[in-house]
Design an enzyme around this catalytic site. Structure first.
Site, PDB file in Angstrom:
ATOM      1  N   SER A  87       0.828  -1.204   0.000  1.00 40.83           N
ATOM      2  CA  SER A  87       0.000   0.000   0.000  1.00 40.83           C
ATOM      3  C   SER A  87       0.862   1.253   0.000  1.00 40.83           C
ATOM      4  O   SER A  87       0.494   2.278   0.554  1.00 40.83           O
ATOM      5  CB  SER A  87      -0.882  -0.012   1.249  1.00 40.83           C
ATOM      6  OG  SER A  87      -0.034  -0.171   2.388  1.00 40.83           O
ATOM      7  N   ASN A 147       3.228   4.010  -2.447  1.00 35.57           N
ATOM      8  CA  ASN A 147       2.828   4.963  -3.474  1.00 35.57           C
ATOM      9  C   ASN A 147       2.253   4.244  -4.697  1.00 35.57           C
ATOM     10  O   ASN A 147       1.157   4.554  -5.173  1.00 35.57           O
ATOM     11  CB  ASN A 147       4.062   5.794  -3.844  1.00 35.57           C
ATOM     12  CG  ASN A 147       3.770   6.981  -4.741  1.00 35.57           C
ATOM     13  OD1 ASN A 147       4.451   7.180  -5.740  1.00 35.57           O
ATOM     14  ND2 ASN A 147       2.771   7.789  -4.402  1.00 35.57           N
ATOM     15  N   GLY A 182       1.382   0.965  -4.967  1.00 31.11           N
ATOM     16  CA  GLY A 182       0.265   0.104  -4.589  1.00 31.11           C
ATOM     17  C   GLY A 182      -1.029   0.893  -4.456  1.00 31.11           C
ATOM     18  O   GLY A 182      -2.097   0.460  -4.913  1.00 31.11           O
ATOM     19  N   ALA A 214       3.705   6.595 -10.460  1.00 31.21           N
ATOM     20  CA  ALA A 214       2.563   6.396  -9.569  1.00 31.21           C
ATOM     21  C   ALA A 214       1.674   7.634  -9.465  1.00 31.21           C
ATOM     22  O   ALA A 214       0.454   7.549  -9.662  1.00 31.21           O
ATOM     23  CB  ALA A 214       3.066   5.979  -8.184  1.00 31.21           C
ATOM     24  N   LYS A 256      16.612  -0.743 -18.674  1.00 33.65           N
ATOM     25  CA  LYS A 256      16.434   0.603 -19.244  1.00 33.65           C
ATOM     26  C   LYS A 256      17.288   1.641 -18.534  1.00 33.65           C
ATOM     27  O   LYS A 256      17.739   2.611 -19.140  1.00 33.65           O
ATOM     28  CB  LYS A 256      14.962   1.010 -19.185  1.00 33.65           C
ATOM     29  CG  LYS A 256      14.480   1.254 -17.760  1.00 33.65           C
ATOM     30  CD  LYS A 256      13.136   1.927 -17.688  1.00 33.65           C
ATOM     31  CE  LYS A 256      12.951   2.518 -16.301  1.00 33.65           C
ATOM     32  NZ  LYS A 256      12.006   1.813 -15.448  1.00 33.65           N
ATOM     33  N   ARG A 302      16.063  10.216 -13.702  1.00 38.97           N
ATOM     34  CA  ARG A 302      17.214  10.687 -12.922  1.00 38.97           C
ATOM     35  C   ARG A 302      18.531  10.065 -13.396  1.00 38.97           C
ATOM     36  O   ARG A 302      19.587  10.659 -13.246  1.00 38.97           O
ATOM     37  CB  ARG A 302      16.985  10.423 -11.436  1.00 38.97           C
ATOM     38  CG  ARG A 302      17.078   8.984 -11.021  1.00 38.97           C
ATOM     39  CD  ARG A 302      16.887   8.846  -9.519  1.00 38.97           C
ATOM     40  NE  ARG A 302      15.483   8.862  -9.171  1.00 38.97           N
ATOM     41  CZ  ARG A 302      14.890   7.933  -8.401  1.00 38.97           C
ATOM     42  NH1 ARG A 302      15.589   6.934  -7.887  1.00 38.97           N
ATOM     43  NH2 ARG A 302      13.621   7.997  -8.130  1.00 38.97           N
ATOM     44  N   ASN A 303      18.463   8.846 -13.966  1.00 42.12           N
ATOM     45  CA  ASN A 303      19.692   8.250 -14.489  1.00 42.12           C
ATOM     46  C   ASN A 303      20.229   9.079 -15.655  1.00 42.12           C
ATOM     47  O   ASN A 303      21.420   9.332 -15.759  1.00 42.12           O
ATOM     48  CB  ASN A 303      19.426   6.803 -14.938  1.00 42.12           C
ATOM     49  CG  ASN A 303      19.133   5.905 -13.750  1.00 42.12           C
ATOM     50  OD1 ASN A 303      20.027   5.574 -12.991  1.00 42.12           O
ATOM     51  ND2 ASN A 303      17.873   5.533 -13.570  1.00 42.12           N
ATOM     52  N   LYS A 341      18.639   7.237  -4.648  1.00 44.40           N
ATOM     53  CA  LYS A 341      19.797   6.549  -5.210  1.00 44.40           C
ATOM     54  C   LYS A 341      19.613   6.332  -6.714  1.00 44.40           C
ATOM     55  O   LYS A 341      18.505   6.114  -7.185  1.00 44.40           O
ATOM     56  CB  LYS A 341      19.977   5.182  -4.520  1.00 44.40           C
ATOM     57  CG  LYS A 341      20.472   5.304  -3.077  1.00 44.40           C
ATOM     58  CD  LYS A 341      21.951   5.655  -3.051  1.00 44.40           C
ATOM     59  CE  LYS A 341      22.420   6.049  -1.662  1.00 44.40           C
ATOM     60  NZ  LYS A 341      23.730   6.700  -1.664  1.00 44.40           N
TER      61      LYS A 341
END
Lengths: 381, 381
Positions: B10, B12, B14, B185, B236, B302-303, B334
């Site tokens: 439950s 973000n 979910g 989400a 990806k 962000r990558n 991260k």
């Protein structure tokens, strides 16, 4: 017997591609004749005031004189002296293997590999001059972007070329491939890393074309699917309108990615519906001609840009017609996506396949039937 | 017998997915039990100073007291009263069908369709509590992003889940699917148009999951390829590093499209090499989990952003380590691509398949072996 290459066309893209194949034919291990005849529609040029000039369009030299008498030189002569197409690809050196030739018959004489990179309606008048010139078993490749439509059906330019070539007396059966992909002539010519796809009838022939075109900065891969590879290049412009609507409305990245992807799937479906008798492959849409060309067009092209403006203006309550946007934004160039959208819609209607193409149908509704741009996302309803 | 859905998780994502399936189960024609038990890891919350607060991490209530004594309420109770997950998906109403439940056993009792959307290492301690609870023939689906590696081989989270589930006494064979794709989400929860892919073992099972998740604003399509659909989501992030290098060096749109496309092909190849015994399909890479998720990540994630900075700093003569970039840019989050790049490289090395993955290899060289970022385009040499 070395392969003998003829390049029919010397515009921006023809000259750019000459910088790749012109290098490859010079390597003896590749097995090509080291001279590529490049057919040039002859023009006259003069260096004046620090730049190359041509006579005004439609102008004729004074009575009894030629342009040479007036101080002009034939373009072919300048290309061959300077190893540069100073009109259509200035500032880029052409390999010494490239020989500009104003005579179509001698260009193709003995050719075993013919590259077509001219507006396709230029070909018909050339064909009678090709009689018996090229070698038996000669293979051909079309680098011509675009698509034709007739009676609600798409027509491949490569098929039109093959038809025309058959009219040349004693014409051998010319196997036609296509080279398509996410590449812009000037960037390819500068040596920016780019890719292309060879759509071919079989991979053995594809391998010949790869050997001719592939260089370290121009990655060329074959796929045994001529129709899929060729149709992608035209259909992508319709999808780019959808991407532009999404941008103009400020929708998020996932929505845009969804529209692009659904577009790619509908491109595949379109090929399957209208060229079901050909070998349409899923792999084609993972090649440069498919996903890469589509992504480039949906993030950077003029169809995306104009559709962005179209949607934004409607949202802001100040709608503009496509003609106005084209005139304001494109500096005399024309949008391809809008015309193709109409033609594609006619094909879908005639085939009664609206349900298979919800995105293409919705793009047409927004572009031409007054639907609100935010209905672009109604395709799953 | 109606299908009974249990939602294990439950957070973000979910909660966001609950907004879709929670609507679908309420339509009688869909044949679902209209109550979805959603397992919530119980926490305690209090509305104070205009916002919801939780006790500090690791804090305990005073000796002899409970958090309820201190004025807190159980999160499950608040969710069920407000029909909103005020901690993990604030300001988005949850359908009345969603019932928050802190007890794992009663959550899954009688379930015929189980959705896993928790960090996968949360599962092991839960399994003993599931003994005999769910219905025989129950099917499962993993919405968990990520990938594990062991001894130079990739491990699917869905396989780990299936393994764990087998440990539950009397466990039926649980068929595991995955739901993956280009979706964020909060955007999905807000109702922005997005897509997802069901990777399933067969399309009949896929159709059940589509019926549960698909809504007008959330287009869900099945593909009979669990491994391909699941691996895309992790791989990806490695390709996005390559896209970021291209951006950081200011290379053109065609170069970027080429890198993305070559990345997509190497993702496909990676799946084929390491899950060759599964049914890896080309079509998978044309689905949302493939091309769409990759495009979103290579333009917005962000990558991409950190790799852009990494390359730009090297170009400007002021290189920064990944740790520094992460600390400066990600606000405590991260990077996934760098770690996955190392793991993927170990797999490729162990298998001796460097030649099949020139882009993945070059990305690793740039990220970790000191190669110059502009060698990203050396992959066709």
């Amino acid at each position: 017997m070395p392969e003998k290459v003829a390049l029919i066309g010397s515009g921006n893209w023809g000259s750019a591609i000459a910088t790749k194949l012109g290098v490859n034919v010079l390597k003896p291990e590749n097995g090509f004749d080291p001279v590529v005849e490049m057919w040039v529609f002859e023009e006259y040029v003069k260096f004046e005031g620090g730049k190359w000039e041509r006579p005004a369009r439609g102008a004729k030299p004074p009575e009894g004189k030629t342009w040479v008498d007036e101080g002009y030189s034939p373009l072919t002569q300048v290309i061959n002296e300077k190893h540069e197409n100073i009109i259509y690809l200035p500032d880029i050196p052409l390999p010494v293997s490239i020989h500009a030739n104003p005579d179509i018959k001698s260009t193709v004489t003995g050719a075993t590999m013919m590259i077509f990179v001219i507006p396709h309606n230029f070909l018909a008048p050339l064909v009678p001059k090709l009689q018996g010139a090229f070698a038996p078993g000669c293979i051909g490749i079309s680098l011509i972007k675009g698509i034709e439509f007739k009676d609600g059906k798409p027509i491949l330019i490569s098929d039109l070329l093959a038809e025309e070539m058959k009219k040349a007396e004693g014409a051998p059966v010319v196997n036609m491939s296509v080279l398509m992909g996410a590449n812009v002539a000037n960037e390819v010519a500068k040596g920016d890393f780019a890719e292309a796809t060879i759509g071919c009838t079989d991979l053995a022939i594809g391998a010949k074309w790869v050997k001719l075109f592939n260089t370290p900065d121009f990655k060329v891969d074959p796929v045994a699917d001529v129709a899929g590879a060729e149709l992608c290049g035209a259909l992508k412009n319709v999808v780019a309108l959808g991407a532009g609507f999404v941008d103009g409305l400020g929708m998020g990245g996932n929505t845009k990615a969804a529209i692009i992807r659904i577009g790619l799937k509908e491109m595949q479906k379109f090929c399957q519906v209208f060229y079901g008798d050909r070998n349409i492959l899923s792999e084609t849409f993972l090649e440069s001609c498919g996903v890469a060309d589509l992504v480039t067009t949906c993030f950077g092209g003029r169809n995306r840009k104009c559709a962005d403006i179209f949607a934004k203006c409607i949202k802001d309550g100040t709608p503009k017609t496509w003609d106005v946007i084209e005139a304001e934004e494109l500096n005399g160039q024309k949008l391809q996506g809008t015309g193709t959208s109409k033609d594609v819609m006619e094909c879908i209607h005639k085939a009664g396949k609206e349900k298979d193409f919800p995105l293409m149908v919705q793009i047409h509704k927004i572009a031409f039937e007054g639907a609100a741009p935010d209905t672009i996302i109604d395709i799953n309803k």
